[in-house]
Scaffold this motif. Sequence first.
Motif, PDB file in Angstrom:
ATOM      1  N   ASP A  84       8.024 -33.305   1.412  1.00 26.01           N
ATOM      2  CA  ASP A  84       8.018 -32.967  -0.037  1.00 26.01           C
ATOM      3  C   ASP A  84       6.800 -32.564  -0.672  1.00 26.01           C
ATOM      4  O   ASP A  84       5.672 -33.456  -0.999  1.00 26.01           O
ATOM      5  N   LEU A  85       6.810 -31.341  -0.883  1.00 22.23           N
ATOM      6  CA  LEU A  85       5.372 -30.674  -1.403  1.00 22.23           C
ATOM      7  C   LEU A  85       5.587 -30.727  -3.036  1.00 22.23           C
ATOM      8  O   LEU A  85       4.416 -30.248  -3.264  1.00 22.23           O
ATOM      9  N   ARG A  86       6.173 -31.055  -3.434  1.00 20.02           N
ATOM     10  CA  ARG A  86       6.131 -31.475  -5.112  1.00 20.02           C
ATOM     11  C   ARG A  86       5.336 -32.796  -5.210  1.00 20.02           C
ATOM     12  O   ARG A  86       4.515 -32.558  -6.014  1.00 20.02           O
ATOM     13  N   LEU A  87       5.744 -33.708  -4.510  1.00 21.35           N
ATOM     14  CA  LEU A  87       5.063 -34.898  -4.797  1.00 21.35           C
ATOM     15  C   LEU A  87       3.871 -35.095  -3.836  1.00 21.35           C
ATOM     16  O   LEU A  87       2.784 -35.481  -4.353  1.00 21.35           O
ATOM     17  N   SER A  88       3.967 -34.442  -2.840  1.00 17.64           N
ATOM     18  CA  SER A  88       2.654 -34.652  -1.762  1.00 17.64           C
ATOM     19  C   SER A  88       2.451 -32.989  -1.369  1.00 17.64           C
ATOM     20  O   SER A  88       2.561 -32.598  -0.443  1.00 17.64           O
ATOM     21  N   PRO A  89       1.616 -32.223  -2.161  1.00 14.99           N
ATOM     22  CA  PRO A  89       1.491 -31.054  -2.194  1.00 14.99           C
ATOM     23  C   PRO A  89       0.433 -30.900  -0.956  1.00 14.99           C
ATOM     24  O   PRO A  89       0.236 -29.505  -0.337  1.00 14.99           O
ATOM     25  N   PHE A  90      -0.308 -31.978  -0.512  1.00 15.41           N
ATOM     26  CA  PHE A  90      -1.097 -31.707   0.673  1.00 15.41           C
ATOM     27  C   PHE A  90      -0.763 -31.947   1.643  1.00 15.41           C
ATOM     28  O   PHE A  90      -0.959 -31.433   2.843  1.00 15.41           O
ATOM     29  N   THR A  91      -0.204 -33.000   1.806  1.00 16.75           N
ATOM     30  CA  THR A  91       0.385 -33.539   3.160  1.00 16.75           C
ATOM     31  C   THR A  91       1.947 -33.528   3.504  1.00 16.75           C
ATOM     32  O   THR A  91       2.266 -33.409   4.468  1.00 16.75           O
ATOM     33  N   GLY A  92       2.747 -33.596   2.312  1.00 19.95           N
ATOM     34  CA  GLY A  92       4.078 -33.245   2.509  1.00 19.95           C
ATOM     35  C   GLY A  92       4.592 -34.727   2.631  1.00 19.95           C
ATOM     36  O   GLY A  92       5.921 -34.887   2.533  1.00 19.95           O
ATOM     37  N   TRP A  93       3.835 -35.874   2.920  1.00 13.47           N
ATOM     38  CA  TRP A  93       4.349 -36.970   3.570  1.00 13.47           C
ATOM     39  C   TRP A  93       4.669 -37.775   2.140  1.00 13.47           C
ATOM     40  O   TRP A  93       3.828 -38.017   1.324  1.00 13.47           O
ATOM     41  N   THR A  94       5.713 -38.562   2.090  1.00 15.20           N
ATOM     42  CA  THR A  94       6.161 -39.557   1.111  1.00 15.20           C
ATOM     43  C   THR A  94       6.230 -40.975   2.031  1.00 15.20           C
ATOM     44  O   THR A  94       6.041 -41.229   3.106  1.00 15.20           O
ATOM     45  N   ARG A  95       6.552 -42.132   1.410  1.00 20.00           N
ATOM     46  CA  ARG A  95       6.927 -43.261   1.854  1.00 20.00           C
ATOM     47  C   ARG A  95       7.841 -43.340   3.062  1.00 20.00           C
ATOM     48  O   ARG A  95       7.760 -44.100   4.161  1.00 20.00           O
ATOM     49  N   ALA A  96       8.943 -42.376   3.055  1.00 18.27           N
ATOM     50  CA  ALA A  96       9.968 -42.132   4.033  1.00 18.27           C
ATOM     51  C   ALA A  96       9.214 -41.784   5.239  1.00 18.27           C
ATOM     52  O   ALA A  96       9.637 -42.444   6.388  1.00 18.27           O
ATOM     53  N   HIS A  97       8.205 -40.906   5.176  1.00 15.85           N
ATOM     54  CA  HIS A  97       7.497 -40.352   6.491  1.00 15.85           C
ATOM     55  C   HIS A  97       6.887 -41.713   6.968  1.00 15.85           C
ATOM     56  O   HIS A  97       6.921 -41.909   8.246  1.00 15.85           O
ATOM     57  N   TRP A  98       6.193 -42.695   5.985  1.00 15.60           N
ATOM     58  CA  TRP A  98       5.493 -43.689   6.746  1.00 15.60           C
ATOM     59  C   TRP A  98       6.308 -44.643   7.281  1.00 15.60           C
ATOM     60  O   TRP A  98       6.011 -45.216   8.325  1.00 15.60           O
ATOM     61  N   ALA A  99       7.464 -44.782   6.735  1.00 11.74           N
ATOM     62  CA  ALA A  99       8.564 -45.850   7.180  1.00 11.74           C
ATOM     63  C   ALA A  99       9.015 -45.279   8.391  1.00 11.74           C
ATOM     64  O   ALA A  99       9.365 -46.233   9.550  1.00 11.74           O
ATOM     65  N   ALA A 100       9.268 -44.084   8.571  1.00 11.87           N
ATOM     66  CA  ALA A 100       9.761 -43.545   9.857  1.00 11.87           C
ATOM     67  C   ALA A 100       8.871 -43.592  11.014  1.00 11.87           C
ATOM     68  O   ALA A 100       9.360 -44.094  12.076  1.00 11.87           O
ATOM     69  N   LEU A 101       7.547 -43.452  10.813  1.00 14.80           N
ATOM     70  CA  LEU A 101       6.481 -43.632  11.671  1.00 14.80           C
ATOM     71  C   LEU A 101       6.356 -44.963  12.273  1.00 14.80           C
ATOM     72  O   LEU A 101       6.545 -45.490  13.592  1.00 14.80           O
ATOM     73  N   ALA A 102       6.342 -46.083  11.334  1.00 13.47           N
ATOM     74  CA  ALA A 102       6.338 -47.296  11.515  1.00 13.47           C
ATOM     75  C   ALA A 102       7.663 -47.631  12.543  1.00 13.47           C
ATOM     76  O   ALA A 102       7.539 -48.615  13.474  1.00 13.47           O
ATOM     77  N   ASP A 103       8.778 -47.306  11.945  1.00 11.66           N
ATOM     78  CA  ASP A 103      10.053 -47.813  12.805  1.00 11.66           C
ATOM     79  C   ASP A 103      10.121 -47.238  14.092  1.00 11.66           C
ATOM     80  O   ASP A 103      10.322 -47.834  15.117  1.00 11.66           O
ATOM     81  N   ARG A 104       9.553 -45.893  14.279  1.00 14.00           N
ATOM     82  CA  ARG A 104       9.221 -45.429  15.635  1.00 14.00           C
ATOM     83  C   ARG A 104       8.405 -46.298  16.363  1.00 14.00           C
ATOM     84  O   ARG A 104       8.922 -46.349  17.721  1.00 14.00           O
TER      85      ARG A 104
END
Length: 652
Positions: free
Chosen positions: A7-27
């Motif tokens: 999501d480069l609108r909300l996170s123009p530098f990393t693209g990461w959102t809470r969903a990315h973090w949650a997916a990494l934790a779940d993995r």
Amino acid sequence: MPGEFDDLRLSPFTGWTRAHWAALADRLLLAVRPHASASHARITLPGAPGGYGTDVDGLEGFARTFLAAGFRVAGEHGRDPLNLMEWYAEGLAAGTDPASPERWVRLDEHDQAKVEAASIALVLHLTRPWLWDRLGPRVRERVVEYLAPAIGATYPPINWIWFQIVVEQFLASVGGPFERADIEAGLALTDGFARENGWYADGADRAYDHYVGWALHFYPLIWTEMAAGDPDADARRPGYLRRLERYLHDAVHLVGADGSPLIQGRSLTYRFAAAAQFWLGARSGVATPAPGLLRRAASGIARHFADHGAPDEDGLLTLGWHRAWRPIAQSYSGPGSPYWAAKGFLGLSLPADHPVWTATEEPLPVESRDFHLAVAAPGWLVSGTRGDGMVRVINHGTDHSRPGSRLTDSPLYARLGYSTATSPILAGEHATRPVDQSVVILAADGEPSHRTGFETLVIGRLPSGALVGASRWQAHWVTPDGHAPDHGYGRGGRVRLGPWLHTVSIVRGAWEVRLIQVGDAGDGPGSLRVGGWPLPGTGEVREATATATVSHDTGHSLVAGGAGLELCGLVSAEDASPLASRVLVPWCATTGPARAGTWYHAAVYLGGREPGEPPAVHRNGPATVVGWPDGSTDELEPRFMTRTTGRSGEVR
């Protein structure tokens, strides 16, 4: 590289959102399940056993992944589609059962259990409605019995004190036994860790590293949450918050534009645990840095590792930095140790509508401008350059020791420079025989001296904005005693003393001018050698200009010797860095014994662009004048060249 779901609108530098973090934790949480024991009390990951044995390894695997599970469920207010709480509840029941074949090593059986117990207690606190409150009475009793040996126990006078405080505070909160005097004594001891501008030392030594953020700030504020309503906790919280806010001002300057944290200090294998300090700021409600900057720093760190092979293709975190590289670990580390990276998931304990998740990312300092920052407590001169996104630290204050000690140099603490783009040499002969980022005297047999135990003379800023730092030490050679365990810092032994060395650094952008004076020595000094930044790539030596350079696609390292430092070359180190299979270190040296009382100088460079002409250095009477490539000039007064210069945050 940007991903499909960024999501480069909300996170123009990393693209990461809470969903990315949650997916990494779940993995990560799902990937460890095949390595769990029958009732999940022990999670023993692949790889050679750690220095404390497989019983400890299995406990670490449980307790450290339990942190990630706890943050995950707490931030969802108990929603638990992976059934994490029930899965870990089975492990709690078996691990605390003395009759179970999966029982955990106890706190009074092995000190490492004291560390892991704090993570267990913390998660039980954070998830109380969805785990503790649903445990059967006998399991609760056994958990209390398991944690109780913390009471009155001996803990090392470092960050470990917080493990006792957290465990006893949890016991107090559930009506278990605890000793108020333990908590009060621990709090008083940790008050003594506080240093200038919100920094903490990890005990009495000059020990500054990532533990400052992921332990020494983390636990005080978490404890005040656990003890909310207690007058002492409520009274302490504002002070802890002020320290954290001031510290985070410096901490955001120590993240590279590529998301790499500073590669310095022990326990680097915890990787994105370095993000915990930024989430802690958000959770604690600091006024600054802004939520968008805190998330930018935290997500940048996690994405940096995810983009470089951590976790691996099986979803596991190995002992390493990017990919697996065992030498980065200390002797006590085991296959479960890297999962203290779970501290980096603290942000998931905050709900999706928290400002840290809804604010637009803001740029890191190094993405906004070139900067120069003098950090007094650790004695660091911090330089960031926007053009290449690198952050460099020139170190005149940290060695994990004390002034006057005579230890070997730890490559993790005592080098003259650290950065987000380079790693110190951590394995092989040059890990214990300093060459990278060093100033050494070479003995007749070629053995380099050590600097641990130096005196810090000044840390500050010149009127032009350039940084200046100085330190002084007696060169010494150490034959270490026996086979002491590797805890990441220097070792003692039989010591031979050499001449005093006085080193002054002037830093501007990607350049450091290093001035060195060698004092008198009883048997005469050996040759003086100045080492630069280690990089992979190809090297070039130009004897006519006493210059050695290492270059690769994204970086350049150079050392250019001034008058008297007319010998130059490159040292090659194989499998010595987590960043590359081979690195080169440029150096310059005197052709014979160094002349006592003479000031030598070298220009040292690390940057993403080819360096061009180095700074020009000359004497103007008693002063030293530096002419920088950008046309600016600094004149260093004689007081900087004497031992009597005092430490200061600002030089005028």
